[in-house]
Design an enzyme around this catalytic site. Structure first.
Site, PDB file in Angstrom:
ATOM      1  N   VAL A  43       9.215 -16.686 -22.607  1.00 45.01           N
ATOM      2  CA  VAL A  43      10.646 -15.970 -20.485  1.00 45.01           C
ATOM      3  C   VAL A  43       9.713 -16.799 -19.658  1.00 45.01           C
ATOM      4  O   VAL A  43      10.316 -17.555 -18.630  1.00 45.01           O
ATOM      5  CB  VAL A  43      10.990 -15.183 -20.726  1.00 45.01           C
ATOM      6  CG1 VAL A  43      11.508 -14.560 -19.948  1.00 45.01           C
ATOM      7  CG2 VAL A  43      11.956 -14.220 -21.528  1.00 45.01           C
ATOM      8  N   LYS A  53      10.305 -20.650  -9.778  1.00 45.06           N
ATOM      9  CA  LYS A  53       9.020 -20.547  -9.046  1.00 45.06           C
ATOM     10  C   LYS A  53       8.739 -22.615  -8.088  1.00 45.06           C
ATOM     11  O   LYS A  53       8.721 -22.905  -6.981  1.00 45.06           O
ATOM     12  CB  LYS A  53       7.729 -20.265  -8.930  1.00 45.06           C
ATOM     13  CG  LYS A  53       7.722 -19.208  -9.639  1.00 45.06           C
ATOM     14  CD  LYS A  53       7.778 -17.893  -8.587  1.00 45.06           C
ATOM     15  CE  LYS A  53       8.272 -16.613  -8.758  1.00 45.06           C
ATOM     16  NZ  LYS A  53       9.403 -16.744  -9.675  1.00 45.06           N
ATOM     17  N   GLY A 178      20.424  -6.504  -6.506  1.00 41.74           N
ATOM     18  CA  GLY A 178      19.348  -7.302  -5.645  1.00 41.74           C
ATOM     19  C   GLY A 178      18.017  -6.273  -5.964  1.00 41.74           C
ATOM     20  O   GLY A 178      17.050  -6.300  -4.933  1.00 41.74           O
ATOM     21  N   ILE A 181      14.545 -10.527  -9.125  1.00 42.30           N
ATOM     22  CA  ILE A 181      15.351 -11.708  -9.992  1.00 42.30           C
ATOM     23  C   ILE A 181      16.127 -11.923  -9.196  1.00 42.30           C
ATOM     24  O   ILE A 181      16.505 -13.651  -8.589  1.00 42.30           O
ATOM     25  CB  ILE A 181      15.783 -11.076 -11.827  1.00 42.30           C
ATOM     26  CG1 ILE A 181      14.062 -11.040 -11.962  1.00 42.30           C
ATOM     27  CG2 ILE A 181      16.243 -12.665 -11.954  1.00 42.30           C
ATOM     28  CD1 ILE A 181      14.586 -11.132 -13.386  1.00 42.30           C
ATOM     29  N   HIS A 441      -9.788 -18.243  11.243  1.00 42.63           N
ATOM     30  CA  HIS A 441      -8.844 -18.421  12.208  1.00 42.63           C
ATOM     31  C   HIS A 441      -8.831 -20.048  12.520  1.00 42.63           C
ATOM     32  O   HIS A 441      -9.442 -20.475  12.767  1.00 42.63           O
ATOM     33  CB  HIS A 441      -9.844 -17.750  13.386  1.00 42.63           C
ATOM     34  CG  HIS A 441      -9.198 -17.584  14.523  1.00 42.63           C
ATOM     35  ND1 HIS A 441      -7.727 -16.907  14.548  1.00 42.63           N
ATOM     36  CD2 HIS A 441      -8.872 -18.844  15.470  1.00 42.63           C
ATOM     37  CE1 HIS A 441      -6.948 -17.313  15.948  1.00 42.63           C
ATOM     38  NE2 HIS A 441      -7.576 -18.269  16.293  1.00 42.63           N
TER      39      HIS A 441
END
Length: 467
Positions: A43, A53, A178, A181, A441
Site C-alpha cells: 500500500v 507525497k 480529520g 490521511i 544559520h
C-alpha cells in the site's frame, strides 16, 4: 532445498515485508516473498505514502505561488491536466517498484504473486493452486482502508486509494475523517481547486498533538477555504448519478444539516489484513483483527512472526521496516529485539506536523513532571524568508535531569526536522546537548536548539521574562 520449501516465507510485500525478505536473504536464508498484488511495494509505495507525497508536492508548489502574490510575484492560475499529473505520479511508483523487483532478483528472493493463507503451522496455500512449506513465516500483510457500514457502495464514495488516482477533479469534496490521511487529502484537493469540507467526529483535529501545534494547520486549512466541521458525524450519504447528498449531525447539539457534494472520501482509519486463516497455524488473532507479537516479533507460535500494521498500532511504514529487520535477525539467530524509546509520526500537510516522545497533554494525563517551552517561528529568519512564520517548535523535558522527553513541530519540513529530536531521545540527550550543538544559520533546524535554549534560559533570539 525443494523448490516449494523455504527457510522463511514472508506474506506481504510492503515496506515491512520486502525489508524482512531482503534482510533474511542477506543473512543467508532461503526466502519466498508472497503478495497478491502484481507488483511489490504494498500500500505504502503503490497507493499510499509515496503517491500522496508526490501530489502533496504539487499542492505545496501551487500554494506557494499564491502566497508569493502578496509579495509582488504574481502567477496566473494553474492549468491542471489531471491525466498528465497522475501519469507522472504513476511513473514514480513504477520506478520504485522496478527497483524492488531488481533487488529481489539480486538477492535470490523468490517472489510469488498470489494470495496466501495458512493450511497448517508449516504450510501456506496459494491462490495459484499450489502450496509452499516453510520453517519460519513472517506475516506482513498490512492494512486496508476502514469503511463505514452505513454508507452505500458507490463510485462517488471512495477511499484514499481511489482518491490518489482521480479521473477528474471534483468541484466539491466531503472528507469523512480529520486524521492524517484525511487532512493530507484536504491539502491536495483544495490546492487543485476543489471546495473541500472535512467532517471530524472529535472536537479537534489531530488529537495526538497539543492544541497549539495543530492550530497553525487549522488556520492554514481555513485560509484555503476548507470547511472544518468538528464534533460532527456523517449520518447518511445518498448518491445520485452526479452528486452525493450528505447528512451531517453535530454530536452535542444534534443539529443536522444536509449538503450536496460532488464526491465523498472516507478516511476513518485502517483495519489489519489478517484474514489469512491464522487459526489453522495456531496463531492468535485478537478481537480487533491484529496478530500481536513480542519484542522479537514472535507470535504465540514462536516460528511465526508478525510485523507492521497487522501487528498493531501505530500503523506506520517506518515502524514496519524496523520490525522487519528484528524478525529477520531473530530467525537468523541474532540477538535482536524491539527496544525503541519512541516512534515518530508525521502529517505531511501544509504546514507539516511531526511529533515524537511525550506530549504535554500526555504528561498531564500521566501526572509526569515536566518543563516545556515553545519557540515561535516568527523569530526565525529562515522561517520568515520562506513564508513559514506560522510554525512552532515545542519541547518537553524532565525538570531534574533536563533530558528531552518529547518534541512537536508544526511548520515547513517538520517531518525532516523531527529526526534530530528522535536521535536526542534515543541517546538520552538533555537540552544542553542540543544547545551546545552548533546549528547552521539561517535554517529551520535552529528552531529545535532554540526551543532547548528557552528551557535553559540562554535564548538570545527572544526575550523571556525572568520568573
Amino acid at each position: 532445498m525443494e523448490n516449494n520449501h523455504f527457510q522463511v516465507a514472508v506474506i506481504g510485500a510492503g515496506p515491512g515485508g520486502y525489508t524482512a525478505a531482503f534482510r533474511c536473504a542477506d543473512l543467508g536464508l532461503t526466502v519466498a516473498l508472497i503478495d497478491d498484488s502484481p507488483v511489490l511495494g504494498g500500500v505504502c509505495l503503490n497507493v499510499g505514502c509515496i503517491p500522496s507525497k508526490a501530489l502533496l508536492h504539487v499542492a505545496e508548489i501551487i500554494s506557494e505561488t499564491k502566497t508569493l502574490s502578496k509579495h509582488g510575484v504574481v502567477f496566473s492560475e494553474p492549468s491542471i491536466d489531471i491525466h498528465s499529473l497522475i501519469e507522472w505520479k504513476d511513473s514514480i511508483i513504477k520506478q520504485l517498484t522496478s527497483g524492488l523487483t531488481s533487488l529481489a532478483k539480486k538477492r535470490n528472493v523468490k517472489t510469488i504473486m498470489a494470495r496466501a493463507t495458512f493450511k497448517d503451522s508449516h504450510t501456506l496455500t496459494l491462490s495459484n493452486n499450489s502450496t509452499i512449506t516453510f520453517e519460519n513465516c513472517i506475516i506482513a500483510t498490512g492494512s486496508s482502508s476502514a469503511t463505514l457500514p452505513h454508507l452505500p457502495s458507490h463510485s462517488l464514495i471512495f477511499d484514499s486509494t481511489s482518491a490518489l488516482s482521480p479521473k477528474r477533479i471534483p468541484e466539491s469534496l466531503l472528507i469523512i475523517g480529520g486524521g492524517i490521511i484525511g487532512l493530507e487529502m484536504a491539502c491536495i484537493y483544495s490546492s487543485l481547486g476543489t471546495k473541500v469540507s472535512v467532517a471530524e467526529f472529535l472536537p479537534t483535529l489531530l488529537p495526538q498533538v497539543d492544541a497549539e501545534i495543530s492550530k497553525p494547520l487549522m488556520t492554514s486549512l481555513m485560509n484555503k477555504q476548507v470547511q472544518l466541521k468538528l464534533n460532527t458525524s456523517v449520518t447518511s450519504c445518498a448518491p445520485t448519478d452526479h452528486a452525493v447528498m450528505a447528512k451531517l449531525t453535530h454530536n452535542e447539539t444534534n443539529k443536522t444539516e444536509e449538503q450536496s457534494f460532488a464526491s465523498v472520501l472516507v478516511a476513518v482509519g485502517r483495519t489489519p489484513n489478517s484474514n489469512i486463516s491464522p487459526e489453522l497455524a495456531q496463531v492468535f488473532r485478537n478481537e480487533k483483527g491484529f496478530i500481536p507479537s513480542n519484542d522479537q516479533m514472535q507470535t504465540n507460535a514462536k516460528h511465526i512472526y508478525s510485523i507492521g500494521d497487522v501487528k498493531g498500532q501505530p500503523m506506520l511504514a517506518h515502524k514496519a521496516s524496523h520490525e522487519a529487520k528484528i524478525a529477520a535477525e531473530t530467525i537468523a539467530g541474532k540477538k535482536s529485539y524491539f527496544d525503541v524509546r519512541t516512534i515518530p509520526s508525521v502529517a505531511y500537510t501544509d504546514p507539516e506536523i511531526a511529533w515524537c516522545g511525550i506530549t504535554e497533554k500526555e504528561a498531564k494525563l500521566k501526572n509526569l513532571p515536566y518543563l516545556t517551552q515553545s519557540f515561535p517561528w516568527q523569530a526565525s529568519g529562515r522561517a520568515l524568508a520562506v513564508g513559514a512564520a506560522s510554525g512552532i517548535t515545542k519541547i518537553i523535558v524532565e525538570p531534574d535531569t533536563k533530558r528531552i522527553m518529547g518534541m512537536q513541530i508544526c511548520g515547513k519540513n517538520a517531518g525532516e526536522l523531527i529526526a534530530e529530536a528522535m536521535l536526542a531521545i534515543e541517546m538520552g540527550a538533555d537540552i544542553h546537548d542540543l544547545t551546545h550543538t552548533i546549528h547552521p544559520h539561517p535554517t529551520l533546524s535552529e528552531t529545535t536548539s532554540y526551543s532547548a535554549e528557552m528551557v535553559a534560559g540562554t535564548i538570545t533570539d527572544l526575550y523571556l521574562n525572568k520568573k
